[in-house]
Design an enzyme around this catalytic site. Sequence first.
Site, PDB file in Angstrom:
ATOM      1  N   ARG A   1       0.877  -0.717  -0.143  1.00  0.00           N
ATOM      2  CA  ARG A   1      -0.079  -0.217   0.298  1.00  0.00           C
ATOM      3  C   ARG A   1       0.638   1.250   0.164  1.00  0.00           C
ATOM      4  O   ARG A   1       1.690   1.448   0.486  1.00  0.00           O
ATOM      5  CB  ARG A   1      -0.904  -0.173   1.318  1.00  0.00           C
ATOM      6  CG  ARG A   1      -2.044  -1.385   1.830  1.00  0.00           C
ATOM      7  CD  ARG A   1      -2.693  -1.259   2.651  1.00  0.00           C
ATOM      8  NE  ARG A   1      -3.229  -1.951   2.817  1.00  0.00           N
ATOM      9  CZ  ARG A   1      -2.971  -3.832   3.643  1.00  0.00           C
ATOM     10  NH1 ARG A   1      -2.559  -3.177   4.191  1.00  0.00           N
ATOM     11  NH2 ARG A   1      -4.032  -4.449   3.537  1.00  0.00           N
TER      12      ARG A   1
ATOM     13  N   LYS B   1      -2.294  -2.851   7.848  1.00  0.00           N
ATOM     14  CA  LYS B   1      -3.938  -2.159   8.581  1.00  0.00           C
ATOM     15  C   LYS B   1      -3.517  -3.216   9.796  1.00  0.00           C
ATOM     16  O   LYS B   1      -3.333  -4.224  10.321  1.00  0.00           O
ATOM     17  CB  LYS B   1      -4.629  -2.189   7.574  1.00  0.00           C
ATOM     18  CG  LYS B   1      -4.922  -1.825   6.548  1.00  0.00           C
ATOM     19  CD  LYS B   1      -6.063  -2.142   5.970  1.00  0.00           C
ATOM     20  CE  LYS B   1      -6.474  -0.835   4.884  1.00  0.00           C
ATOM     21  NZ  LYS B   1      -7.696  -0.802   4.172  1.00  0.00           N
TER      22      LYS B   1
ATOM     23  N   HIS C   1      -1.816   2.670  -5.802  1.00  0.00           N
ATOM     24  CA  HIS C   1      -3.031   1.511  -5.654  1.00  0.00           C
ATOM     25  C   HIS C   1      -2.992   0.361  -7.086  1.00  0.00           C
ATOM     26  O   HIS C   1      -3.618  -1.073  -6.514  1.00  0.00           O
ATOM     27  CB  HIS C   1      -4.024   1.675  -5.014  1.00  0.00           C
ATOM     28  CG  HIS C   1      -4.632   0.680  -3.361  1.00  0.00           C
ATOM     29  ND1 HIS C   1      -4.329   1.105  -2.537  1.00  0.00           N
ATOM     30  CD2 HIS C   1      -5.400  -0.262  -3.506  1.00  0.00           C
ATOM     31  CE1 HIS C   1      -4.902  -0.802  -2.203  1.00  0.00           C
ATOM     32  NE2 HIS C   1      -5.603  -1.207  -2.820  1.00  0.00           N
TER      33      HIS C   1
ATOM     34  N   ARG D   1      -0.361  -2.182  -6.714  1.00  0.00           N
ATOM     35  CA  ARG D   1      -0.939  -3.556  -5.607  1.00  0.00           C
ATOM     36  C   ARG D   1      -1.624  -3.928  -6.310  1.00  0.00           C
ATOM     37  O   ARG D   1      -1.760  -5.170  -6.158  1.00  0.00           O
ATOM     38  CB  ARG D   1      -1.175  -2.664  -4.452  1.00  0.00           C
ATOM     39  CG  ARG D   1      -1.775  -3.888  -3.550  1.00  0.00           C
ATOM     40  CD  ARG D   1      -2.410  -2.770  -2.054  1.00  0.00           C
ATOM     41  NE  ARG D   1      -2.998  -3.865  -1.177  1.00  0.00           N
ATOM     42  CZ  ARG D   1      -2.639  -4.079  -0.535  1.00  0.00           C
ATOM     43  NH1 ARG D   1      -1.373  -4.459  -0.581  1.00  0.00           N
ATOM     44  NH2 ARG D   1      -3.578  -4.666   0.511  1.00  0.00           N
TER      45      ARG D   1
ATOM     46  N   HIS E   1      -4.113  -9.476   3.301  1.00  0.00           N
ATOM     47  CA  HIS E   1      -5.926  -9.475   3.468  1.00  0.00           C
ATOM     48  C   HIS E   1      -5.889  -9.683   5.091  1.00  0.00           C
ATOM     49  O   HIS E   1      -5.742 -11.479   4.785  1.00  0.00           O
ATOM     50  CB  HIS E   1      -6.383  -9.722   2.710  1.00  0.00           C
ATOM     51  CG  HIS E   1      -6.705  -8.802   1.179  1.00  0.00           C
ATOM     52  ND1 HIS E   1      -6.596  -9.009  -0.155  1.00  0.00           N
ATOM     53  CD2 HIS E   1      -5.717  -7.345   1.020  1.00  0.00           C
ATOM     54  CE1 HIS E   1      -6.463  -7.915  -0.602  1.00  0.00           C
ATOM     55  NE2 HIS E   1      -6.029  -7.368  -0.368  1.00  0.00           N
TER      56      HIS E   1
ATOM     57  N   TYR F   1      -9.302 -11.333  -7.325  1.00  0.00           N
ATOM     58  CA  TYR F   1      -7.869 -11.418  -8.603  1.00  0.00           C
ATOM     59  C   TYR F   1      -8.357 -13.068  -8.960  1.00  0.00           C
ATOM     60  O   TYR F   1      -7.716 -12.349 -10.543  1.00  0.00           O
ATOM     61  CB  TYR F   1      -6.925 -11.358  -8.089  1.00  0.00           C
ATOM     62  CG  TYR F   1      -6.690  -9.963  -7.138  1.00  0.00           C
ATOM     63  CD1 TYR F   1      -6.726  -8.273  -7.823  1.00  0.00           C
ATOM     64  CD2 TYR F   1      -6.992  -9.624  -5.700  1.00  0.00           C
ATOM     65  CE1 TYR F   1      -6.331  -7.417  -7.346  1.00  0.00           C
ATOM     66  CE2 TYR F   1      -6.532  -8.834  -5.036  1.00  0.00           C
ATOM     67  CZ  TYR F   1      -6.086  -7.386  -5.878  1.00  0.00           C
ATOM     68  OH  TYR F   1      -5.870  -5.879  -5.464  1.00  0.00           O
TER      69      TYR F   1
END
Length: 315
Positions: free
Chosen positions: A169, A193, A261, A264, A287, A296
Site C-alpha cells: 500500500r 492495517k 494502488h 498493488r 488481507h 483477483y
Amino acid sequence: MPNRNPSSRSAESPESQAGGEEPAGTDHLHSFLRHLRVERGISPRTLISYQGDIRSFLQALTRIPRDPLQVTRDDLTDYLWQKKSIGRNPSSIARYIASLRAFYRFLIAEELITKDPAALLQSPRKPERLPRYLSEDEVSRLITSIRGKTQAAFRLRAMLELMYAAGLRVGELTGLTLDQIDLTVGYVRVLGKGGKERVVPIGERARMAVQGYLDQRPETPASIKTVFVSNHKKAMSNVQFWRLIRAAARQAGILKPVTPHTLRHSFASHLVQHGADLRAVQEMLGHASIATTQIYTHVGRAHLQEAHKKYHPRG
C-alpha cells in the site's frame, strides 16, 4: 434496509455544521473513537470515516429530535433512506451501515443501551467492480520510462520496483524504514492495517533498484528513518508519491488512470494469472479475509476470456 419510503420525521441534516452546539451523543462518539484507536488499532484514515459518518448521524437526530441512546431501527432506516434520496451510492450506504453497527455495538458493550437498533440493518448489494490494474507490458513501460541518473530518478525507480515487487500500500511504501528491508536475503517486513506485520519477499530487480537508490540516498537527520525521503530530506508523503507516479504514467504513454494502488492491484493480478496460490497472495497483500483476495480470481478469468476472444479463431 426495508424497501419503503422514508418517514417525514427524519429530515436530512447538513453533512457538517460550522459552529453551534455539539449534537447530543458527541461524548459517546469521542469514547467510541478512542476505543477504536487505542483498543482496536484502527488507522487514522478509517477513524476519520467513522467520525464523519457518526457525527453526520448525530446531527440528523437533532432535527427529529431524538436521543441517540433511544434510537430505533426505524429511525436508522429513515436516516439511511434520506441518504439514498440525496444520491448516495450503495457503497456509501453500506459504509454508513457499517459505521452505525460498530457504534451501537460499542454502546451495547458499554452497557449504555440494552437493545441494538442497528443489528438487523441490511447492507445494499454493491455492484462488483474489478480492480484496475496494468498489464505486464505497461508495468515495464512505467518503470523504464524513468530515465537518468539523478537522485530523484533512482528514488522513483526504486519505489516503483518495490511497490510492484511486494504489493505494498502507498502508506506502507512511504513509511517503510531502513530496518524493515533486507536486501541480502530479499524481503520487506511490512506494518499493515491495524499494526499487523507481514513479511513479503522481493526479487532481484527490486533489490538492485533499492540498493542503487540507497547508494545515493542523502544523509538525513537521525529522526528520519524512512527508506525514501523527499528532496527536503524528510519522509516522503503519500501525496508526493501519488503525483510522481501519475507523472510517470503520462511520460510512459499510459492513458488509463494510474495511482499507487494500481501497482498493488497489478502485483496481485499478475500473481494470480500466473497460477499463484490464493492463500499466498492473501498473506502477501495482508488481507484479513480470503474473500477480499478472491476478487483477483475474477480478474484472472477476465484475462483468460480476453485472451480467448483475441486469439481463438472463432473467438
